[in-house]
Design a protein around this motif. Structure first.
Motif, PDB file in Angstrom:
ATOM      1  N   HIS A   1      29.040  -7.607 -27.209  1.00 27.99           N
ATOM      2  CA  HIS A   1      29.149  -7.873 -25.764  1.00 27.99           C
ATOM      3  C   HIS A   1      30.605  -8.065 -25.311  1.00 27.99           C
ATOM      4  O   HIS A   1      30.938  -9.061 -24.648  1.00 27.99           O
ATOM      5  CB  HIS A   1      28.319  -9.092 -25.378  1.00 27.99           C
ATOM      6  N   PRO A   2      31.474  -7.100 -25.613  1.00 20.59           N
ATOM      7  CA  PRO A   2      32.865  -7.230 -25.151  1.00 20.59           C
ATOM      8  C   PRO A   2      32.997  -6.910 -23.663  1.00 20.59           C
ATOM      9  O   PRO A   2      32.193  -6.163 -23.105  1.00 20.59           O
ATOM     10  CB  PRO A   2      33.599  -6.175 -25.988  1.00 20.59           C
ATOM     11  N   ASP A   3      34.004  -7.482 -23.054  1.00 17.28           N
ATOM     12  CA  ASP A   3      34.375  -7.082 -21.699  1.00 17.28           C
ATOM     13  C   ASP A   3      35.378  -5.933 -21.743  1.00 17.28           C
ATOM     14  O   ASP A   3      35.411  -5.095 -20.838  1.00 17.28           O
ATOM     15  CB  ASP A   3      35.009  -8.264 -20.951  1.00 17.28           C
ATOM     16  N   ILE A   4      36.201  -5.930 -22.802  1.00 18.64           N
ATOM     17  CA  ILE A   4      37.236  -4.903 -22.976  1.00 18.64           C
ATOM     18  C   ILE A   4      37.241  -4.472 -24.438  1.00 18.64           C
ATOM     19  O   ILE A   4      37.138  -5.305 -25.340  1.00 18.64           O
ATOM     20  CB  ILE A   4      38.639  -5.447 -22.620  1.00 18.64           C
ATOM     21  N   VAL A   5      37.360  -3.174 -24.660  1.00 17.57           N
ATOM     22  CA  VAL A   5      37.583  -2.632 -26.002  1.00 17.57           C
ATOM     23  C   VAL A   5      38.985  -2.034 -26.003  1.00 17.57           C
ATOM     24  O   VAL A   5      39.315  -1.188 -25.167  1.00 17.57           O
ATOM     25  CB  VAL A   5      36.543  -1.552 -26.362  1.00 17.57           C
ATOM     26  N   ILE A   6      39.814  -2.496 -26.929  1.00 20.14           N
ATOM     27  CA  ILE A   6      41.190  -1.995 -27.020  1.00 20.14           C
ATOM     28  C   ILE A   6      41.371  -1.315 -28.362  1.00 20.14           C
ATOM     29  O   ILE A   6      41.066  -1.899 -29.413  1.00 20.14           O
ATOM     30  CB  ILE A   6      42.234  -3.122 -26.857  1.00 20.14           C
ATOM     31  N   ALA A   7      41.869  -0.095 -28.338  1.00 18.97           N
ATOM     32  CA  ALA A   7      42.054   0.669 -29.567  1.00 18.97           C
ATOM     33  C   ALA A   7      43.406   1.364 -29.542  1.00 18.97           C
ATOM     34  O   ALA A   7      44.034   1.526 -28.495  1.00 18.97           O
ATOM     35  CB  ALA A   7      40.945   1.711 -29.723  1.00 18.97           C
ATOM     36  N   SER A   8      43.843   1.746 -30.722  1.00 23.38           N
ATOM     37  CA  SER A   8      45.044   2.565 -30.856  1.00 23.38           C
ATOM     38  C   SER A   8      44.699   3.682 -31.818  1.00 23.38           C
ATOM     39  O   SER A   8      43.873   3.511 -32.714  1.00 23.38           O
ATOM     40  CB  SER A   8      46.213   1.724 -31.387  1.00 23.38           C
ATOM     41  N   VAL A   9      45.299   4.838 -31.637  1.00 20.82           N
ATOM     42  CA  VAL A   9      44.945   5.991 -32.463  1.00 20.82           C
ATOM     43  C   VAL A   9      45.119   5.665 -33.940  1.00 20.82           C
ATOM     44  O   VAL A   9      46.036   4.919 -34.311  1.00 20.82           O
ATOM     45  CB  VAL A   9      45.818   7.208 -32.088  1.00 20.82           C
ATOM     46  N   PRO A  10      44.226   6.200 -34.828  1.00 23.48           N
ATOM     47  CA  PRO A  10      43.104   7.087 -34.487  1.00 23.48           C
ATOM     48  C   PRO A  10      41.846   6.298 -34.142  1.00 23.48           C
ATOM     49  O   PRO A  10      41.631   5.217 -34.660  1.00 23.48           O
ATOM     50  CB  PRO A  10      42.900   7.862 -35.791  1.00 23.48           C
ATOM     51  N   TYR A  11      41.031   6.848 -33.237  1.00 28.81           N
ATOM     52  CA  TYR A  11      39.735   6.237 -32.956  1.00 28.81           C
ATOM     53  C   TYR A  11      38.714   7.345 -32.740  1.00 28.81           C
ATOM     54  O   TYR A  11      39.051   8.504 -32.516  1.00 28.81           O
ATOM     55  CB  TYR A  11      39.792   5.297 -31.756  1.00 28.81           C
ATOM     56  N   GLN A  12      37.442   6.987 -32.843  1.00 34.66           N
ATOM     57  CA  GLN A  12      36.358   7.954 -32.787  1.00 34.66           C
ATOM     58  C   GLN A  12      36.000   8.259 -31.336  1.00 34.66           C
ATOM     59  O   GLN A  12      35.551   7.390 -30.601  1.00 34.66           O
ATOM     60  CB  GLN A  12      35.148   7.409 -33.547  1.00 34.66           C
ATOM     61  N   LEU A  13      36.189   9.492 -30.935  1.00 28.09           N
ATOM     62  CA  LEU A  13      35.971   9.862 -29.534  1.00 28.09           C
ATOM     63  C   LEU A  13      34.523   9.678 -29.107  1.00 28.09           C
ATOM     64  O   LEU A  13      34.251   9.304 -27.961  1.00 28.09           O
ATOM     65  CB  LEU A  13      36.403  11.314 -29.311  1.00 28.09           C
ATOM     66  N   GLU A  14      33.582   9.940 -30.031  1.00 21.77           N
ATOM     67  CA  GLU A  14      32.164   9.778 -29.675  1.00 21.77           C
ATOM     68  C   GLU A  14      31.857   8.327 -29.323  1.00 21.77           C
ATOM     69  O   GLU A  14      31.142   8.035 -28.357  1.00 21.77           O
ATOM     70  CB  GLU A  14      31.272  10.240 -30.833  1.00 21.77           C
ATOM     71  N   ALA A  15      32.408   7.407 -30.116  1.00 20.55           N
ATOM     72  CA  ALA A  15      32.189   5.988 -29.848  1.00 20.55           C
ATOM     73  C   ALA A  15      32.827   5.586 -28.518  1.00 20.55           C
ATOM     74  O   ALA A  15      32.240   4.817 -27.746  1.00 20.55           O
ATOM     75  CB  ALA A  15      32.757   5.142 -30.982  1.00 20.55           C
ATOM     76  N   VAL A  16      34.017   6.135 -28.246  1.00 24.22           N
ATOM     77  CA  VAL A  16      34.678   5.836 -26.977  1.00 24.22           C
ATOM     78  C   VAL A  16      33.817   6.287 -25.803  1.00 24.22           C
ATOM     79  O   VAL A  16      33.644   5.566 -24.812  1.00 24.22           O
ATOM     80  CB  VAL A  16      36.057   6.509 -26.914  1.00 24.22           C
ATOM     81  N   GLY A  17      33.236   7.478 -25.935  1.00 27.60           N
ATOM     82  CA  GLY A  17      32.367   7.995 -24.870  1.00 27.60           C
ATOM     83  C   GLY A  17      31.183   7.088 -24.601  1.00 27.60           C
ATOM     84  O   GLY A  17      30.831   6.816 -23.445  1.00 27.60           O
ATOM     85  N   GLU A  18      30.559   6.589 -25.674  1.00 32.03           N
ATOM     86  CA  GLU A  18      29.413   5.693 -25.513  1.00 32.03           C
ATOM     87  C   GLU A  18      29.825   4.362 -24.894  1.00 32.03           C
ATOM     88  O   GLU A  18      29.088   3.785 -24.084  1.00 32.03           O
ATOM     89  CB  GLU A  18      28.742   5.456 -26.874  1.00 32.03           C
ATOM     90  N   ILE A  19      30.997   3.875 -25.270  1.00 28.72           N
ATOM     91  CA  ILE A  19      31.503   2.616 -24.698  1.00 28.72           C
ATOM     92  C   ILE A  19      31.713   2.771 -23.193  1.00 28.72           C
ATOM     93  O   ILE A  19      31.321   1.913 -22.396  1.00 28.72           O
ATOM     94  CB  ILE A  19      32.804   2.197 -25.398  1.00 28.72           C
ATOM     95  N   LEU A  20      32.299   3.896 -22.803  1.00 26.13           N
ATOM     96  CA  LEU A  20      32.538   4.138 -21.380  1.00 26.13           C
ATOM     97  C   LEU A  20      31.224   4.302 -20.621  1.00 26.13           C
ATOM     98  O   LEU A  20      31.076   3.808 -19.490  1.00 26.13           O
ATOM     99  CB  LEU A  20      33.417   5.379 -21.212  1.00 26.13           C
TER     100      LEU A  20
END
Length: 266
Positions: A62-81
């Motif tokens: 239950h995060p309010d913000i997810v912060i990442a720096s490369v490399p990260y998984q684009l599929e996971a980013v899409g689901e988060i958004l």
């Protein structure tokens, strides 16, 4: 609002720690523990890493913000958004980028003044190193972030080496080979492999690469630097700077933790 943060990179986690915000952390990677050991005593959920983490595992915290720096998984980013969670992706290349990322994280967490103070502390340390080494003999330095294939360290390490009175050999972040480095015959070799901690096999690599006649090897100026001091683009880089200063100018700077020298007989 006290934002709940999922951090997908050690650089983000260590920045949160230095900003005094670890209590906001609800998830981070297992590699974050190497940089911020106190996470072991927190309630943050530990995920494996940023490039294999599944979105449902991250969202379950239950995060309010997810912060990442490369490399990260684009599929996971899409689901988060898709889930409506704020996602911030960082991709630093230089010290200036890293300062900008620290300012961004501090602003997101509503502590911009703390971020600026941390940035100024880093800049002051680097400026002091440059001032103390400006009249010392220049050292040529080969720094690598990976061994197979051989990859030069990132641009921020080239900047730190320059601040420490060294000359970075090669192109930061580029692939190279053993013969090309042998032709340069560096004064100092620094190896900090991503994910390897302090376990770079210095004696083996100089044998396997036929580097026994290089000046750095003959003079025992081949070093393993802990991964997090070079490859975590955040406040831990100051520890990397201190390691560089000792490696280049041992007669002027004290030995520090996080760096070890090659054995007498490689």
């Amino acid at each position: 609002m006290r934002s709940r943060v999922a951090s997908l990179q050690p650089s983000v986690t260590v920045t949160l720690a230095r900003l005094g915000l670890l209590d906001r952390l609800v998830a981070c990677t297992k590699y974050c523990r190497d940089v911020v050991p106190e996470i072991v005593h927190s309630k943050a959920h530990i995920i494996h890493d940023s490039w294999t983490a599944k979105a449902d595992e991250i969202l379950a915290t239950h995060p309010d913000i997810v912060i990442a720096s490369v490399p990260y998984q684009l599929e996971a980013v899409g689901e988060i958004l898709k889930a409506g969670i704020r996602f911030v992706g960082l991709a630093p290349h230089s010290l200036a980028d890293i300062y900008g990322d620290i300012a961004t994280i501090a602003s997101l967490m509503n502590v911009p003044d703390r971020g600026q103070l941390l940035i100024e502390e880093m800049k002051s340390e680097i400026a002091r190193a440059r001032e103390k080494t400006c009249n010392l003999p220049k050292q040529t330095v080969f720094a690598e972030e990976w061994g197979k294939p051989i990859i030069h360290s990132q641009p921020w390490i080239a900047e730190l080496i320059a601040a420490a009175g060294g000359e970075f050999l090669g192109h930061p972040g580029a692939h190279t080979d053993a013969d090309a480095i042998a032709e340069e015959n560096p004064d100092v070799i620094l190896a900090a492999w991503c994910g390897a901690g302090d376990r770079v096999p210095l004696e083996k690599i100089v044998r396997d690469r036929h580097w026994l006649d290089l000046a750095a090897v003959r003079n025992r100026r081949v070093f393993c630097v802990n991964d997090e001091l070079f490859n975590t683009p955040g406040p831990t880089l100051i520890g990397g700077l201190h390691a560089i200063l000792w490696a280049l100018h041992p007669e002027h700077f004290p030995a520090v933790t996080g760096i070890r020298r090659i054995a007498d007989e490689p």
